[in-house]
Scaffold this motif. Structure first.
Motif, PDB file in Angstrom:
ATOM      1  N   THR A 189      -2.981  -3.992 -13.609  1.00 53.10           N
ATOM      2  CA  THR A 189      -3.704  -5.267 -13.646  1.00 53.10           C
ATOM      3  C   THR A 189      -2.920  -6.349 -12.913  1.00 53.10           C
ATOM      4  OG1 THR A 189      -2.685  -5.793 -15.781  1.00 53.10           O
ATOM      5  CG2 THR A 189      -4.842  -4.713 -15.820  1.00 53.10           C
ATOM      6  N   LYS A 190      -1.787  -5.970 -12.325  1.00 52.27           N
ATOM      7  CA  LYS A 190      -0.982  -6.935 -11.591  1.00 52.27           C
ATOM      8  C   LYS A 190      -1.726  -7.431 -10.358  1.00 52.27           C
ATOM      9  CE  LYS A 190       3.672  -5.179 -12.687  1.00 52.27           C
ATOM     10  NZ  LYS A 190       4.921  -4.635 -12.078  1.00 52.27           N
ATOM     11  N   LYS A 191      -1.569  -8.711 -10.062  1.00 48.07           N
ATOM     12  CA  LYS A 191      -2.125  -9.254  -8.832  1.00 48.07           C
ATOM     13  C   LYS A 191      -1.313  -8.729  -7.649  1.00 48.07           C
ATOM     14  CE  LYS A 191      -5.431 -12.008 -10.329  1.00 48.07           C
ATOM     15  NZ  LYS A 191      -6.848 -11.813  -9.938  1.00 48.07           N
ATOM     16  N   ARG A 192      -2.011  -8.374  -6.586  1.00 54.17           N
ATOM     17  CA  ARG A 192      -1.361  -7.801  -5.414  1.00 54.17           C
ATOM     18  C   ARG A 192      -1.201  -8.855  -4.321  1.00 54.17           C
ATOM     19  NH1 ARG A 192      -4.273  -1.915  -4.510  1.00 54.17           N
ATOM     20  NH2 ARG A 192      -3.640  -0.983  -6.487  1.00 54.17           N
ATOM     21  N   ILE A 193      -0.026  -8.911  -3.742  1.00 55.61           N
ATOM     22  CA  ILE A 193       0.259  -9.871  -2.672  1.00 55.61           C
ATOM     23  C   ILE A 193       0.822  -9.132  -1.467  1.00 55.61           C
ATOM     24  CG2 ILE A 193       1.614 -11.891  -1.990  1.00 55.61           C
ATOM     25  CD1 ILE A 193       1.606 -12.748  -4.944  1.00 55.61           C
ATOM     26  N   LEU A 194       0.271  -9.416  -0.306  1.00 57.71           N
ATOM     27  CA  LEU A 194       0.762  -8.845   0.946  1.00 57.71           C
ATOM     28  C   LEU A 194       1.478  -9.928   1.747  1.00 57.71           C
ATOM     29  CD1 LEU A 194       0.966  -6.657   3.155  1.00 57.71           C
ATOM     30  CD2 LEU A 194      -1.321  -7.355   3.923  1.00 57.71           C
ATOM     31  N   ILE A 195       2.718  -9.650   2.128  1.00 55.41           N
ATOM     32  CA  ILE A 195       3.496 -10.559   2.971  1.00 55.41           C
ATOM     33  C   ILE A 195       3.534  -9.983   4.380  1.00 55.41           C
ATOM     34  CG2 ILE A 195       5.734 -11.657   3.348  1.00 55.41           C
ATOM     35  CD1 ILE A 195       6.297 -11.062   0.316  1.00 55.41           C
ATOM     36  N   ILE A 196       3.024 -10.723   5.362  1.00 57.25           N
ATOM     37  CA  ILE A 196       3.088 -10.296   6.762  1.00 57.25           C
ATOM     38  C   ILE A 196       4.081 -11.217   7.452  1.00 57.25           C
ATOM     39  CG2 ILE A 196       1.783  -9.758   8.851  1.00 57.25           C
ATOM     40  CD1 ILE A 196      -0.749  -9.611   7.151  1.00 57.25           C
ATOM     41  N   GLY A 248       6.089 -10.968 -11.626  1.00 60.42           N
ATOM     42  CA  GLY A 248       5.126 -10.015 -12.169  1.00 60.42           C
ATOM     43  C   GLY A 248       4.051  -9.567 -11.200  1.00 60.42           C
ATOM     44  N   TYR A 249       4.194  -9.888  -9.907  1.00 58.14           N
ATOM     45  CA  TYR A 249       3.208  -9.478  -8.913  1.00 58.14           C
ATOM     46  C   TYR A 249       3.598  -8.135  -8.293  1.00 58.14           C
ATOM     47  CZ  TYR A 249       1.968 -14.457  -9.147  1.00 58.14           C
ATOM     48  OH  TYR A 249       1.603 -15.704  -9.578  1.00 58.14           O
ATOM     49  N   GLU A 250       2.598  -7.425  -7.791  1.00 57.51           N
ATOM     50  CA  GLU A 250       2.837  -6.214  -6.999  1.00 57.51           C
ATOM     51  C   GLU A 250       2.832  -6.647  -5.528  1.00 57.51           C
ATOM     52  OE1 GLU A 250       0.821  -1.809  -6.247  1.00 57.51           O
ATOM     53  OE2 GLU A 250       0.118  -3.064  -7.893  1.00 57.51           O
ATOM     54  N   VAL A 251       3.910  -6.396  -4.837  1.00 58.79           N
ATOM     55  CA  VAL A 251       4.096  -6.983  -3.504  1.00 58.79           C
ATOM     56  C   VAL A 251       4.382  -5.913  -2.453  1.00 58.79           C
ATOM     57  CG1 VAL A 251       5.323  -8.730  -2.162  1.00 58.79           C
ATOM     58  CG2 VAL A 251       5.087  -9.012  -4.652  1.00 58.79           C
ATOM     59  N   GLU A 252       3.707  -6.029  -1.309  1.00 56.00           N
ATOM     60  CA  GLU A 252       3.974  -5.181  -0.144  1.00 56.00           C
ATOM     61  C   GLU A 252       4.343  -6.081   1.021  1.00 56.00           C
ATOM     62  OE1 GLU A 252       3.777  -1.832   0.494  1.00 56.00           O
ATOM     63  OE2 GLU A 252       3.171  -1.138  -1.492  1.00 56.00           O
ATOM     64  N   LYS A 296      -2.059  -2.561   6.416  1.00 54.49           N
ATOM     65  CA  LYS A 296      -1.733  -2.680   4.985  1.00 54.49           C
ATOM     66  C   LYS A 296      -2.778  -3.495   4.244  1.00 54.49           C
ATOM     67  CE  LYS A 296       3.026  -1.531   4.351  1.00 54.49           C
ATOM     68  NZ  LYS A 296       4.141  -1.671   3.418  1.00 54.49           N
ATOM     69  N   TRP A 297      -3.335  -4.499   4.915  1.00 57.99           N
ATOM     70  CA  TRP A 297      -4.396  -5.287   4.272  1.00 57.99           C
ATOM     71  C   TRP A 297      -5.557  -4.377   3.884  1.00 57.99           C
ATOM     72  CZ3 TRP A 297      -8.881  -6.466   7.577  1.00 57.99           C
ATOM     73  CH2 TRP A 297      -9.911  -7.060   6.856  1.00 57.99           C
ATOM     74  N   LYS A 298      -5.935  -3.459   4.775  1.00 61.40           N
ATOM     75  CA  LYS A 298      -7.055  -2.566   4.486  1.00 61.40           C
ATOM     76  C   LYS A 298      -6.695  -1.526   3.427  1.00 61.40           C
ATOM     77  CE  LYS A 298      -9.202  -3.147   9.019  1.00 61.40           C
ATOM     78  NZ  LYS A 298      -9.538  -2.543  10.314  1.00 61.40           N
ATOM     79  N   ALA A 299      -5.447  -1.021   3.482  1.00 63.37           N
ATOM     80  CA  ALA A 299      -5.049   0.050   2.563  1.00 63.37           C
ATOM     81  C   ALA A 299      -4.641  -0.472   1.183  1.00 63.37           C
ATOM     82  CB  ALA A 299      -3.890   0.839   3.183  1.00 63.37           C
ATOM     83  N   PHE A 300      -3.991  -1.621   1.149  1.00 62.40           N
ATOM     84  CA  PHE A 300      -3.413  -2.162  -0.087  1.00 62.40           C
ATOM     85  C   PHE A 300      -4.427  -2.957  -0.908  1.00 62.40           C
ATOM     86  CE2 PHE A 300      -0.315  -5.495  -1.891  1.00 62.40           C
ATOM     87  CZ  PHE A 300       0.055  -4.690  -2.964  1.00 62.40           C
ATOM     88  N   GLY A 301      -5.357  -3.625  -0.226  1.00 69.21           N
ATOM     89  CA  GLY A 301      -6.365  -4.435  -0.931  1.00 69.21           C
ATOM     90  C   GLY A 301      -5.763  -5.568  -1.716  1.00 69.21           C
ATOM     91  N   PRO A 302      -5.009  -6.468  -1.058  1.00 67.93           N
ATOM     92  CA  PRO A 302      -4.317  -7.537  -1.777  1.00 67.93           C
ATOM     93  C   PRO A 302      -5.265  -8.593  -2.342  1.00 67.93           C
ATOM     94  CG  PRO A 302      -4.147  -7.907   0.578  1.00 67.93           C
ATOM     95  CD  PRO A 302      -4.811  -6.572   0.405  1.00 67.93           C
ATOM     96  N   ASP A 303      -4.750  -9.325  -3.337  1.00 72.05           N
ATOM     97  CA  ASP A 303      -5.469 -10.470  -3.893  1.00 72.05           C
ATOM     98  C   ASP A 303      -5.092 -11.755  -3.161  1.00 72.05           C
ATOM     99  OD1 ASP A 303      -6.781  -9.200  -6.317  1.00 72.05           O
ATOM    100  OD2 ASP A 303      -4.685  -8.679  -6.673  1.00 72.05           O
ATOM    101  N   LEU A 304      -4.010 -11.695  -2.377  1.00 70.42           N
ATOM    102  CA  LEU A 304      -3.553 -12.861  -1.615  1.00 70.42           C
ATOM    103  C   LEU A 304      -2.687 -12.365  -0.460  1.00 70.42           C
ATOM    104  CD1 LEU A 304      -2.286 -16.272  -2.819  1.00 70.42           C
ATOM    105  CD2 LEU A 304      -0.740 -14.913  -1.430  1.00 70.42           C
ATOM    106  N   VAL A 305      -2.766 -13.068   0.669  1.00 70.23           N
ATOM    107  CA  VAL A 305      -1.938 -12.736   1.831  1.00 70.23           C
ATOM    108  C   VAL A 305      -1.070 -13.936   2.190  1.00 70.23           C
ATOM    109  CG1 VAL A 305      -1.931 -12.176   4.299  1.00 70.23           C
ATOM    110  CG2 VAL A 305      -3.580 -11.066   2.778  1.00 70.23           C
TER     111      VAL A 305
END
Length: 240
Positions: free
Chosen positions: A4-11, A29-33, A44-53
């Protein structure tokens, strides 16, 4: 059990900055890639499905503005925070025009970044629950005698009613979003295809041939999808 962690992608191509942000967001507490360049970022945006970039502007491969436009063609609600060394007001205006939600210039205060991330995630969740679009949607679009329905991927044109592929719909949206502005083949590839290895500038030309066949009364004398010598293409028409 699904996280249930919010996912964040850092580019971000600066590894030191990216790892610092990743560590602090993970502690929150976020899941981060992390993606180190534009092409990896889109993948990664397409594969990870982040809640925020969190997106840098100056990136190798594909610049941040092109990534922003590419995401917005498919997702109008995903919160995006631009993080950049460029503090130029023109860049801020450009980012806002392309649909960015927030903008933070480097060097930045870590606590401020964390608060902005929290606020954007809360607002993004509220927007999804209440059906609030971030950008004006292109559910349908009319020009000349042509009508495009992006929900059903269909169009009414001189050939009658036709079905559009998802990629055709995406590239048409890109032209419409940039009506009256020249688009180079490279820029079309960056935003429309993410510079996939399977695509070349010839791919863009083939799509234009198709669009002219669909939407121009005389494909050999186009009035909507125009070629610009040594530049690329321009979509334009007088608004209804």
């Amino acid at each position: 059990m699904e996280s249930t962690k919010k996912r964040i992608l850092i580019i971000e191509d600066d590894l030191h900055i990216a790892e610092g942000i990743q560590l602090n967001l993970t502690l929150q507490g976020y899941e981060v890639e992390v993606a180190p360049d534009g092409v990896a970022g889109l993948n990664k945006w397409k594969a990870f499905g982040p809640d925020l970039v969190i997106l840098d502007i100056m990136l190798p491969g594909i610049d941040g503005f092109s990534i922003l436009q590419g995401i917005r063609l498919e997702d109008e609600r995903l919160p995006i925070l631009i993080l950049s060394a460029k503090g130029d007001p023109d860049d801020r205006i450009k980012g806002l025009a392309y649909g960015v939600d927030d903008y933070l210039a480097k060097p930045f205060n870590l606590e401020e970044l964390l608060l902005r991330v929290e606020r954007l995630l809360k607002r993004g969740a509220w927007n999804q629950e209440n059906g609030v679009p971030v950008l004006p949607s292109f559910d349908t679009y009319d020009f000349g005698d042509n009508h495009i329905d992006f929900k059903t991927h269909t169009a009414r044109c001189r050939l009658g009613e036709i079905s559009l592929t998802e990629q055709e719909s995406k590239v048409l949206k890109l032209f419409i979003a940039n009506r009256g502005k020249p688009l180079s083949r490279d820029k079309l590839l960056q935003i429309g295809w993410g510079y996939s290895r399977k695509t070349t500038t010839r791919t863009v030309d083939n799509f234009i041939v198709r669009f002219r066949k669909y939407f121009e009364q005389d494909p050999r004398s186009p009035i909507y999808f125009k070629s610009l010598r040594s530049i690329g293409y321009l979509f334009d028409h007088e608004p209804e």
